[in-house]
Design a protein around this motif. Structure first.
Motif, PDB file in Angstrom:
ATOM      1  N   THR A  67       0.824  -1.202   0.000  1.00 54.13           N
ATOM      2  CA  THR A  67       0.000   0.000   0.000  1.00 54.13           C
ATOM      3  C   THR A  67       0.860   1.255   0.000  1.00 54.13           C
ATOM      4  OG1 THR A  67      -1.765  -1.150   1.167  1.00 54.13           O
ATOM      5  CG2 THR A  67      -1.801   1.241   1.258  1.00 54.13           C
ATOM      6  N   ILE A  70       1.908   3.040  -3.316  1.00 55.16           N
ATOM      7  CA  ILE A  70       1.006   3.837  -4.156  1.00 55.16           C
ATOM      8  C   ILE A  70       1.374   5.303  -3.976  1.00 55.16           C
ATOM      9  CG2 ILE A  70      -1.385   4.332  -4.766  1.00 55.16           C
ATOM     10  CD1 ILE A  70      -2.189   1.791  -3.267  1.00 55.16           C
ATOM     11  N   HIS A  72       0.682   8.630  -4.666  1.00 55.36           N
ATOM     12  CA  HIS A  72      -0.291   9.590  -5.193  1.00 55.36           C
ATOM     13  C   HIS A  72      -0.866  10.379  -4.035  1.00 55.36           C
ATOM     14  CE1 HIS A  72      -3.962  11.188  -7.092  1.00 55.36           C
ATOM     15  NE2 HIS A  72      -3.276  11.088  -8.205  1.00 55.36           N
ATOM     16  N   TYR A 130      -3.047   4.643 -10.339  1.00 59.28           N
ATOM     17  CA  TYR A 130      -1.753   4.453  -9.681  1.00 59.28           C
ATOM     18  C   TYR A 130      -1.737   3.164  -8.864  1.00 59.28           C
ATOM     19  CZ  TYR A 130       0.032   9.072 -10.943  1.00 59.28           C
ATOM     20  OH  TYR A 130       0.520  10.162 -11.645  1.00 59.28           O
ATOM     21  N   ALA A 131      -2.846   2.860  -8.220  1.00 61.25           N
ATOM     22  CA  ALA A 131      -2.909   1.637  -7.413  1.00 61.25           C
ATOM     23  C   ALA A 131      -2.859   0.398  -8.295  1.00 61.25           C
ATOM     24  CB  ALA A 131      -4.187   1.646  -6.578  1.00 61.25           C
ATOM     25  N   VAL A 134       0.505  -0.882  -9.390  1.00 64.51           N
ATOM     26  CA  VAL A 134       1.462  -1.470  -8.424  1.00 64.51           C
ATOM     27  C   VAL A 134       1.671  -2.983  -8.588  1.00 64.51           C
ATOM     28  CG1 VAL A 134       1.898  -1.839  -5.959  1.00 64.51           C
ATOM     29  CG2 VAL A 134       1.235   0.424  -6.782  1.00 64.51           C
TER      30      VAL A 134
END
Length: 530
Positions: A67, A70, A72, A130-131, A134
């Protein structure tokens, strides 16, 4: 809940929210002197063995690290992940966001402006892009997990929490119950099948539908009924519920809500492009139908003013002064209730103790918590309320938070000018402190003008060698020196040094400070001294 700090540093101050997966607390990081949010993962069953506990610990830390990747602004930063030695409490420590939950924007009788709903969805889509890169799938996207910060930035919370809890080892969910919130659950989640990035797109469709029409996509008498509708029922087209929704936006929502994951939009980038026509262009002012909605932060602002500089110090933050009728004598002081008097005294003591530990942010916050209730009870410009505000501003200045201290000192100077007169000691003291803040923020011209203005008043009232006057003279000289105006600084500091030696002595701390400054000037390191 134990009053002890988590991991020896994170203090839990007050509960902010409680949900199915955990509680959120406003906390404080004693090591870095900053407020934080602490997510307490709710334990619903005991981890049955050290092996299971260790497996959970590994998953917990792994998901927290993922997590944290990410990158952003729409994802609150994860600062730390803590699993205590007993395996009873599970914590994520993260950025504290000052904002409004998206669920507060949903009203059945007052749907959002189309531009607002589109702006929220576009920002969420940007975060998801963005997530998913990953890759991280949210799996529990819903209005309760989305905040709109005061500047209109949308923040998506709880990435990775569903992934942490999906392990059989945790036993944190009932057997057979899928992870997620049933009102926003994609058909593949209901069936317990494989989730993908398209699962988040379905939830985004549910949210966008709800924002635009003010009601849930599906509703029923039980969870089972609603989950069955997600699998089998066709959604009601938005224009049937709200005719002013553009047809293209209705088409996008229906596309997001298709039952088969592969039939939905290819990715969130496509979703963003289809939302773009409903976003306000840069520079466009809100129309009458797009004005502030119920006092909530406006999510369209980042599109109307992209890459705008931060607001000027004090803009939108200066407290509104109490209206005073100039024809009426000063109001009779309001008696302070005994309980409030005790709370104020306790707050000062607590704040002083925190200052001893150089915990400036928390020391200021302790006083800040009492300012509003004290103002309601005693009046905005009562002596005690102004005293609390002045001490908080002084702590912020001491802790280096000059941006926050500047508007507070300026507002206090105006308030004290009304209560004590414009040349009163407290009014001019606050104006001087505001000027010092400006000097620290690089606003040297304004700072010097303000300091000189205050010095003129002080000279008239108390002379040239009072404590207040010599401090102002010192500050003016040092500011000039820092700006490379050595000759002008020497002109100010030389007579000041003579006065300090005469009145306070050569061993006085300020006398020595000025002597060092003059010695530096006379070295003429820049070759500019007169």
């Amino acid at each position: 809940m134990s009053p002890q700090a988590i991991a020896g540093r994170y203090e839990l101050l007050e509960g902010l929210d409680s949900g199915g997966m955990g509680d959120v607390w406003r906390g404080y990081d004693a090591v870095l002197d900053r407020p934080v949010a602490v997510k307490l993962i709710r334990q619903q069953a005991v981890l049955g063995s050290p092996q299971l506990a260790e497996e959970f610990a590994k998953r917990f830390r792994r998901e927290a690290r993922i997590t944290a990747k990410i990158r952003h602004t729409g994802v609150p930063q994860v600062y730390d992940a803590v699993l205590d030695d007993s395996f009873e409490w599970l914590y994520l420590v993260m950025e504290l966001v000052d904002g409004v939950a998206l669920s507060s924007y949903i009203h059945p009788e007052r749907p959002l402006p189309v531009s607002w709903a589109a702006a929220v969805a576009a920002q969420v889509a940007t975060v998801l892009s963005y997530a998913h890169e990953v890759p991280v799938i949210h799996r529990d996207l819903k209005p309760g997990n989305i905040l709109v910060a005061r500047d209109g930035t949308v923040k998506v919370l709880d990435f990775g929490i569903a992934a942490i809890l999906r392990s059989d080892a945790t036993k944190l969910t009932a057997t057979g119950t899928p992870i997620g919130t049933y009102q926003y659950m994609a058909p593949e989640q209901v069936r317990g099948g494989r989730t993908s990035t398209q699962t988040d797109l379905y939830a985004l469709g549910c949210i966008l539908h709800e924002l635009l029409c003010g009601s849930l996509l599906f509703s029923g008498a039980s969870e089972y009924v609603v989950m069955s509708q997600h699998v089998n029922a066709a959604p009601t087209p938005l224009r049937t519920l709200r005719p002013d929704v553009p047809e293209a936006l209705e088409d996008l929502v229906l596309h997001l809500l298709l039952k088969a994951p592969e039939a939905r939009p290819a990715d969130v980038q496509e979703v963003y492009e289809r939302l773009r026509p409903f976003l306000p262009p840069p520079g466009q002012q809100p129309s009458p139908g797009e004005e502030r909605w119920n006092g909530a932060p406006d999510p369209t602002g980042i599109f109307r003013n992209p890459y705008a500089p931060r607001a000027r110090a004090g803009e939108g933050r200066r407290p509104t002064p109490t209206t005073v009728d100039p024809g009426v004598a000063a109001a009779v002081p309001v008696p302070v209730p005994e309980q409030l008097r005790a709370e104020i005294e306790e707050a000062y003591q607590h704040s002083d103790a925190l200052l001893e530990e150089e915990r400036y942010a928390q020391a200021a916050e302790v006083l800040g918590e009492l300012i509003e209730p004290a103002a309601r009870a005693l009046g905005e410009e009562s002596r005690r309320v102004l005293g609390l505000r002045r001490q908080r501003a002084a702590i912020r200045l001491l802790g280096g938070d000059f941006r926050a201290a500047l508007p507070e000192f300026e507002a206090l100077a105006d308030a004290y000018a009304r209560t004590d007169g414009p040349t009163g000691e407290r009014a001019r003291g606050c104006r001087a402190q505001a000027a010092r803040c400006r000097g620290e923020l690089g606003q040297v011209t304004d700072a010097l003008a303000a300091l000189r203005s205050v010095l003129e008043v002080v000279r008239t009232v108390d002379g040239d060698v009072s404590n207040e006057a010599v401090e102002l003279r010192r500050d003016i000289g040092m500011l000039l020196l820092a700006q490379g105006q050595a000759a002008e600084a020497e002109r100010i500091l030389t007579p000041l040094y003579d006065d300090l030696c005469l009145v306070f002595g050569a061993d006085d701390e300020m006398t020595e400070e000025v002597a060092e400054a003059l010695a530096l000037i006379r070295l003429d390191l820049d070759g500019t001294a007169g």
